[in-house]
Design an enzyme around this catalytic site. Structure first.
Site, PDB file in Angstrom:
ATOM      1  N   SER A 118     -10.553  13.394   1.362  1.00  0.00           N
ATOM      2  CA  SER A 118      -9.795  14.096   0.101  1.00  0.00           C
ATOM      3  C   SER A 118      -9.296  15.236   0.810  1.00  0.00           C
ATOM      4  O   SER A 118      -8.769  15.644   0.126  1.00  0.00           O
ATOM      5  CB  SER A 118     -11.107  13.721  -0.506  1.00  0.00           C
ATOM      6  N   GLU A 151      -1.252   9.212  -0.372  1.00  0.00           N
ATOM      7  CA  GLU A 151      -1.148  10.196  -0.097  1.00  0.00           C
ATOM      8  C   GLU A 151      -0.589  10.001   1.267  1.00  0.00           C
ATOM      9  O   GLU A 151      -1.717   9.705   2.278  1.00  0.00           O
ATOM     10  CB  GLU A 151      -1.751  11.545  -0.336  1.00  0.00           C
ATOM     11  N   ASN A 189      -5.121  16.614  -3.835  1.00  0.00           N
ATOM     12  CA  ASN A 189      -6.547  17.743  -4.727  1.00  0.00           C
ATOM     13  C   ASN A 189      -5.824  19.169  -4.626  1.00  0.00           C
ATOM     14  O   ASN A 189      -7.277  19.734  -4.795  1.00  0.00           O
ATOM     15  CB  ASN A 189      -7.418  17.448  -3.653  1.00  0.00           C
TER      16      ASN A 189
HETATM   17  N1  CAA Z   1     -10.019  -2.736  -9.667  1.00  0.00           N
HETATM   18  C1  CAA Z   1      -9.338  -3.760 -10.481  1.00  0.00           C
HETATM   19  N2  CAA Z   1      -8.748  -3.303 -11.534  1.00  0.00           N
HETATM   20  C2  CAA Z   1      -9.169  -1.949 -12.451  1.00  0.00           C
HETATM   21  C3  CAA Z   1     -10.349  -1.270 -11.662  1.00  0.00           C
HETATM   22  C4  CAA Z   1     -10.621  -1.347 -10.049  1.00  0.00           C
HETATM   23  N3  CAA Z   1     -11.295  -1.172  -9.454  1.00  0.00           N
HETATM   24  N4  CAA Z   1     -11.161  -0.972 -12.613  1.00  0.00           N
HETATM   25  C5  CAA Z   1      -9.985  -0.775 -13.612  1.00  0.00           C
HETATM   26  N5  CAA Z   1      -8.846  -1.769 -13.508  1.00  0.00           N
HETATM   27  C6  CAA Z   1      -7.829  -1.978 -14.408  1.00  0.00           C
HETATM   28  C7  CAA Z   1      -8.347  -3.099 -15.375  1.00  0.00           C
HETATM   29  O1  CAA Z   1      -8.954  -4.468 -15.644  1.00  0.00           O
HETATM   30  C8  CAA Z   1      -7.339  -2.395 -16.612  1.00  0.00           C
HETATM   31  O2  CAA Z   1      -6.501  -3.617 -15.941  1.00  0.00           O
HETATM   32  P1  CAA Z   1      -5.152  -3.736 -16.976  1.00  0.00           P
HETATM   33  O3  CAA Z   1      -5.096  -2.517 -18.063  1.00  0.00           O
HETATM   34  O4  CAA Z   1      -4.415  -4.630 -16.763  1.00  0.00           O
HETATM   35  O5  CAA Z   1      -6.190  -4.574 -18.717  1.00  0.00           O
HETATM   36  C9  CAA Z   1      -7.208  -0.998 -16.232  1.00  0.00           C
HETATM   37  O6  CAA Z   1      -7.408  -1.244 -14.649  1.00  0.00           O
HETATM   38  C10 CAA Z   1      -7.591  -0.302 -17.423  1.00  0.00           C
HETATM   39  O7  CAA Z   1      -9.187  -0.204 -17.353  1.00  0.00           O
HETATM   40  P2  CAA Z   1     -10.041  -0.485 -18.238  1.00  0.00           P
HETATM   41  O8  CAA Z   1      -9.307  -0.482 -18.948  1.00  0.00           O
HETATM   42  O9  CAA Z   1     -11.575  -1.023 -17.754  1.00  0.00           O
HETATM   43  O10 CAA Z   1      -9.837   1.549 -18.012  1.00  0.00           O
HETATM   44  P3  CAA Z   1      -9.178   2.301 -18.823  1.00  0.00           P
HETATM   45  O11 CAA Z   1      -7.804   2.109 -19.710  1.00  0.00           O
HETATM   46  O12 CAA Z   1      -9.677   3.470 -19.383  1.00  0.00           O
HETATM   47  O13 CAA Z   1      -9.043   2.986 -16.962  1.00  0.00           O
HETATM   48  C11 CAA Z   1      -8.723   4.359 -15.692  1.00  0.00           C
HETATM   49  C12 CAA Z   1      -9.651   3.136 -15.887  1.00  0.00           C
HETATM   50  C13 CAA Z   1      -7.736   2.800 -14.798  1.00  0.00           C
HETATM   51  C14 CAA Z   1     -10.126   4.692 -14.457  1.00  0.00           C
HETATM   52  C15 CAA Z   1      -7.841   4.906 -15.853  1.00  0.00           C
HETATM   53  O14 CAA Z   1      -9.382   5.654 -17.006  1.00  0.00           O
HETATM   54  C16 CAA Z   1      -7.323   6.076 -15.169  1.00  0.00           C
HETATM   55  O15 CAA Z   1      -6.395   5.783 -14.420  1.00  0.00           O
HETATM   56  N6  CAA Z   1      -7.892   7.054 -14.766  1.00  0.00           N
HETATM   57  C17 CAA Z   1      -7.506   8.137 -14.236  1.00  0.00           C
HETATM   58  C18 CAA Z   1      -8.033   8.099 -12.858  1.00  0.00           C
HETATM   59  C19 CAA Z   1      -7.522   9.191 -12.168  1.00  0.00           C
HETATM   60  O16 CAA Z   1      -7.157  10.391 -12.008  1.00  0.00           O
HETATM   61  N7  CAA Z   1      -8.161   8.875 -10.700  1.00  0.00           N
HETATM   62  C20 CAA Z   1      -7.282   9.755  -9.190  1.00  0.00           C
HETATM   63  C21 CAA Z   1      -8.934  10.335  -9.052  1.00  0.00           C
HETATM   64  S1  CAA Z   1      -9.027  11.166  -7.820  1.00  0.00           S
HETATM   65  C22 CAA Z   1      -8.728  10.263  -6.250  1.00  0.00           C
HETATM   66  O17 CAA Z   1      -9.300   9.647  -5.877  1.00  0.00           O
HETATM   67  C23 CAA Z   1      -8.493  11.318  -4.864  1.00  0.00           C
HETATM   68  C24 CAA Z   1      -9.572  11.840  -4.500  1.00  0.00           C
HETATM   69  O18 CAA Z   1      -9.305  12.407  -3.258  1.00  0.00           O
HETATM   70  C25 CAA Z   1     -10.937  12.708  -5.541  1.00  0.00           C
END
Ligand code: CAA
Length: 294
Positions: A118, A151, A189
């Site tokens: 990251s 990325e 990031n």
């Molecule tokens: N694998 C497969 N599918 C998944 C999953 C996983 N691990 N986690 C969630 N899903 C799917 C669910 O099945 C659901 O699918 P549908 O909408 O098609 O039914 C969808 O994703 C949404 O999930 P939930 O309903 O459980 O929950 P939600 O609507 O609250 O969404 C989330 C969860 C996708 C995590 C959403 O909150 C989100 O996009 N959050 C922000 C995530 C983000 O910003 N990520 C980047 C972080 S920074 C990073 O990763 C880099 C770094 O270096 C720090």
């Protein structure tokens, strides 16, 4: 399809193995213990079940994908025939330098070595190998099966042909690759984590409570999660480590981590993975209760 090896079966590693296997690649998942590998496989299976439940994957395709994943605790055996290795081990520079030295010795000479780091410098990781032109960043976002971005980070010596191959692999996984250069925090990031730090400062200075800060950003800016909940999701130790990289890399006071974040990490309040950060979590429940910081 060319064989791919993934180092590390934690959240990012198993997510990366999931998407490669789902898209037809023979995957070798490598970790230090059979338990960790078993846990990784079971997470992949559960996450594929979510896709089956909503009709995005058939049971037959799930079973094909799962059968394409083999596991091993031997790094040398696991990478012997790989065209691409994606390292998703712990964010520890010494560990990554050691791993890349070992990969350089064990992988075929034309194998591309990618890191999912990251924020650790790709150029520095590449310098631990005799093939810096074949070392690149392949930074997936969590949750990997859901998030569209990869990325792609060019180190100082990365060969453009290698970048093109990684871009093409990423597209084949249904992702949208963005090519960036190797500077502290890359792009994702460098922009995201200072925003998270600013949200923590708002909380620390008493501008608003946890729920209000997150609601402002969710409803006002259409972010899927507020920055404090996102910090918990990423891990507060990871956020702090990225801020330290930005602070050291750019030398600007703006990147200094909020003292509240430093204290929380010292106290072991790391977010979802420790059960408490800015919210409290109960295993097996989606509920997150905001913590009071009065
Ligand atoms: N694998 C497969 N599918 C998944 C999953 C996983 N691990 N986690 C969630 N899903 C799917 C669910 O099945 C659901 O699918 P549908 O909408 O098609 O039914 C969808 O994703 C949404 O999930 P939930 O309903 O459980 O929950 P939600 O609507 O609250 O969404 C989330 C969860 C996708 C995590 C959403 O909150 C989100 O996009 N959050 C922000 C995530 C983000 O910003 N990520 C980047 C972080 S920074 C990073 O990763 C880099 C770094 O270096 C720090």
């Amino acid at each position: 399809m060319q064989p791919v090896s993934i180092i590390g079966s934690g959240t990012m590693g198993n997510g990366i193995a999931h998407v490669f296997a789902q898209h037809g690649y023979p995957v070798t998942l490598i970790d230090v213990s059979p338990d960790a590998l078993q846990k990784g496989l079971s997470t992949i299976s559960k996450n594929m079940d979510r896709q089956v439940a909503k009709g995005a994957l058939t049971l037959e395709k799930k079973s094909d994908a799962m059968s394409r994943i083999r596991t091993t605790t031997s790094l040398a055996a696991g990478v012997r025939e790989s065209a691409l290795v994606v390292e998703a081990a712990t964010e520890d520079i010494q560990l990554k330098l050691r791993l890349f030295q070992q990969l350089d010795e064990a992988c075929p000479s034309d194998c591309i070595l990618a890191s999912n780091t990251s924020s650790i410098s790709i150029t520095r990781i590449a310098a631990a190998t005799q093939r810096p032109q074949q070392v690149i960043g392949m930074h997936f976002m969590n949750p990997v099966p859901v998030m569209k971005l990869v990325e792609v980070i060019n180190g100082y010596a990365t060969d453009p042909v290698v970048t093109e191959k990684v871009v093409s692999w990423s597209r084949h996984l249904g992702k949208e690759p963005c090519v960036v250069n190797d500077y502290p925090g890359f792009v994702a990031n460098r922009i995201l984590i200072p925003m998270v730090n600013e949200a923590i400062r708002c909380l620390h200075e008493g501008v608003a409570d946890v729920a209000s800060i997150d609601t402002v950003m969710r409803l006002g800016m259409a972010h899927p999660m507020g920055p404090l909940q996102l910090a918990d999701f990423i891990g507060l130790d990871v956020c702090l480590a990225i801020l330290r990289v930005l602070q050291e890399g750019y030398g600007q006071p703006a990147y200094a981590p909020c003292p509240l974040l430093v204290n929380m990490v010292a106290a072991g309040k790391l977010g979802v993975k420790s059960g408490e950060g800015f919210y409290k979590y109960n295993p097996g429940s989606k509920e997150a209760l905001p913590v009071s910081f009065q």
